[in-house]
Enzyme design. Structure first.
Site, PDB file in Angstrom:
ATOM      1  N   HIS A 105       0.336  -1.194  -0.162  1.00 55.17           N
ATOM      2  CA  HIS A 105       0.037   0.355   0.412  1.00 55.17           C
ATOM      3  C   HIS A 105       0.877   1.165   0.336  1.00 55.17           C
ATOM      4  O   HIS A 105       1.225   1.813   1.777  1.00 55.17           O
ATOM      5  CB  HIS A 105      -0.600  -0.333   1.682  1.00 55.17           C
TER       6      HIS A 105
ATOM      7  N   HIS B  32       1.181   4.953  -2.026  1.00 51.83           N
ATOM      8  CA  HIS B  32       1.021   5.767  -2.733  1.00 51.83           C
ATOM      9  C   HIS B  32       2.030   6.590  -3.453  1.00 51.83           C
ATOM     10  O   HIS B  32       3.198   7.292  -2.726  1.00 51.83           O
ATOM     11  CB  HIS B  32       0.188   6.791  -2.095  1.00 51.83           C
ATOM     12  N   LEU B  33       2.454   6.698  -4.828  1.00 54.65           N
ATOM     13  CA  LEU B  33       3.642   7.440  -5.059  1.00 54.65           C
ATOM     14  C   LEU B  33       3.046   8.272  -6.316  1.00 54.65           C
ATOM     15  O   LEU B  33       3.746   8.960  -6.743  1.00 54.65           O
ATOM     16  CB  LEU B  33       4.021   6.439  -6.353  1.00 54.65           C
TER      17      LEU B  33
ATOM     18  N   ASP C  39      -8.806   2.588  -3.234  1.00 54.01           N
ATOM     19  CA  ASP C  39      -8.271   3.695  -2.514  1.00 54.01           C
ATOM     20  C   ASP C  39      -7.931   4.658  -1.757  1.00 54.01           C
ATOM     21  O   ASP C  39      -7.542   5.471  -3.195  1.00 54.01           O
ATOM     22  CB  ASP C  39      -6.690   2.599  -1.750  1.00 54.01           C
TER      23      ASP C  39
ATOM     24  N   ASN D 222      -6.605   8.824   7.264  1.00 51.78           N
ATOM     25  CA  ASN D 222      -8.187   8.302   7.029  1.00 51.78           C
ATOM     26  C   ASN D 222      -7.396   6.965   6.708  1.00 51.78           C
ATOM     27  O   ASN D 222      -6.581   6.352   5.707  1.00 51.78           O
ATOM     28  CB  ASN D 222      -8.614   8.630   5.071  1.00 51.78           C
TER      29      ASN D 222
ATOM     30  N   ASP E 217       0.906   2.717   3.624  1.00 50.50           N
ATOM     31  CA  ASP E 217      -0.798   3.526   3.093  1.00 50.50           C
ATOM     32  C   ASP E 217       0.655   5.249   3.711  1.00 50.50           C
ATOM     33  O   ASP E 217       0.422   5.664   3.577  1.00 50.50           O
ATOM     34  CB  ASP E 217      -1.628   3.524   4.304  1.00 50.50           C
TER      35      ASP E 217
ATOM     36  N   HIS F  93       1.982  14.054   1.377  1.00 54.03           N
ATOM     37  CA  HIS F  93       1.703  15.299   0.685  1.00 54.03           C
ATOM     38  C   HIS F  93       2.550  16.636   0.606  1.00 54.03           C
ATOM     39  O   HIS F  93       3.540  16.997   0.888  1.00 54.03           O
ATOM     40  CB  HIS F  93       0.068  16.114   1.678  1.00 54.03           C
TER      41      HIS F  93
END
Length: 443
Positions: free
Chosen positions: A60, A62-63, A154, A280, A307, A311
């Site tokens: 999990h 996020h790239l 997701d 989240n 996860d 940001h």
């Protein structure tokens, strides 16, 4: 630092609970183990006091690329993964454009090959544009050069039960898995944190546990009905653990993950109103944390998934209500697992290899990853120093994201070396060089 022959001797590493052992790496594979590895003409990596694990695999990540390169790129995110001891990551589909076609997943896969830090396995979207209306090109993504086997919206729940059923039916044909973000949207409108006493005191809209648990209950029953596989992303409540345990006892094909931050942090941190703790699903109670640890220890929860959600600073350096949800996690995952599970005696290092390597590799069907440290196997290896102590400094991380919830904390353990396809992407705790021919290790 590089050996032109591609021969390395990892000397004196602990294999799980075992004592120091030598591992000879040659031509991208483990050529010898133990006494047969000694005396080789190879570059020696002193691993005395270190733990050798199969290269870590994240279910999990996020790239952000394509489209949100201000937050992260495949290059920076996969470098962060290598720094954290990972040799493979599953890149979530919520990029821009969304990874809902064969073309986009192949683009992400190609970017991973070009970066060369880890094996980047794209996750395909379940629905077109993550909109929850129509199924995406699941078969085309599965048949693409990226070979997608995990599908997830997701960040957004596949809330329509009929659509979820159809997705489960579709991926059954090629043994794919639907990874569900369990969040009933009608129960979480405007939610800002865990629903309970703390949210009442702070005056923040609550996010009830039942919003997660009701979707899990529905989906395990759908998976049972269809005979397909469902994976539950970022489990966060004690009730969810019980539901997954119930489903497994009945032979339902369900797997689950827990994040490092949900193993350590609680909702009490929200008293600070620091948006770094906005995530989240939200941070829950101490009772939930203890249930998650117990579920991971007894196998109810199969794996740890970071996860990792970077940001840009402007998305977090603002008031709580406006801040984006998410935390970075790739470069601190091993340390948090050591603190919460190993140092507490709940798991040993062999089990860490299961929950952070062999388990996620099996769920995601990642070739060459999560393999035993044995002769003939691909040399995807992580060396961890369990005696190290370090203070988390986000500015020193490889990820673009500075939104680490562990910033300023002292954590145990450190990744000393990462070998991806026999090449040291990390040496002496620092990034070395990427693999120049990463394509050879993705087949």
């Amino acid at each position: 630092m590089s050996d032109s022959t591609g021969r390395y001797l990892i000397s004196g590493a602990g294999l799980g609970a075992g004592s120091g052992t030598d591992l000879l790496i040659e031509d991208g594979r483990i050529a010898a183990v133990g006494a047969e590895a000694a005396g080789s003409n190879a570059e020696v990596i002193d691993a005395s006091g270190l733990i050798a694990l199969p290269g870590l695999v994240d279910m999990h990540t996020h790239l952000r690329e394509p489209g949100r390169e201000d937050a992260e790129t495949v290059e920076t995110g996969s470098a962060a993964a290598a720094q954290g001891g990972f040799t493979a990551v599953h890149a979530m589909a919520n990029s821009s454009p969304v990874a809902d076609t064969a073309g986009v997943v192949e683009q992400v896969h190609h970017l991973g090959l070009r970066a060369g830090w880890v094996d980047v396995r794209p996750v395909g979207a379940v629905t077109i544009g993550l909109e929850g209306q129509r199924l995406a090109e699941l078969g085309a993504m599965a048949g693409s050069r990226a070979g997608v086997r995990v599908f997830s919206d997701d960040g957004i729940c596949v809330a329509d039960p009929l659509l979820m059923r159809r997705a489960l039916e579709y991926v059954k044909a090629f043994d794919g898995v639907i990874a569900q973000h369990a969040q009933e949207p009608r129960l979480t409108e405007g939610a800002q944190m865990n629903e309970g006493a703390v949210s009442a005191v702070l005056g923040l809209a609550g996010w009830p546990a039942v919003a997660e648990e009701s979707i899990i209950a529905r989906d395990v029953l759908l998976a049972q009905h269809v005979g397909s596989r469902v994976h539950v992303c970022h489990v966060s409540t004690a009730g969810s653990v019980e539901l997954i345990r119930w489903a497994k006892q009945r032979g339902i094909k369900v797997t689950a993950e827990v994040t490092p931050h949900h193993l350590l942090l609680t909702e009490d941190l929200v008293h600070s109103y620091d948006p770094v703790y906005k995530v989240n699903p939200p941070l829950r109670t101490d009772a939930d944390v203890q249930a998650l640890r117990a579920g991971l220890a007894d196998g109810t929860i199969d794996v740890v998934g970071t996860d990792h959600a970077p940001h840009p600073s402007e998305a977090k350096d603002c008031e709580w209500a406006q801040a984006a949800m998410g935390m970075t996690g790739l470069e601190t995952a091993v340390s948090v697992v050591q603190q919460t599970m190993v140092d507490t005696g709940m798991l040993d290092w062999d089990a860490v290899g299961r929950i952070m390597s062999t388990g996620p590799a099996a769920i995601g069907q990642v070739p060459g990853q999560g393999r035993p440290l044995a002769v003939g196997e691909p040399a995807n290896i992580t060396l961890v120093d369990p005696s190290a102590r370090r203070q988390v400094e986000p500015s020193a991380m490889a990820t673009k994201g500075r939104n680490s919830p562990f910033a300023g904390r002292e954590l145990p353990g450190a990744v000393i070396a990462t070998f991806f396809g026999g090449h040291p992407t990390v040496l002496d705790g620092r990034l070395n060089t990427p693999v120049q021919e990463a394509a050879a290790w993705s087949k």
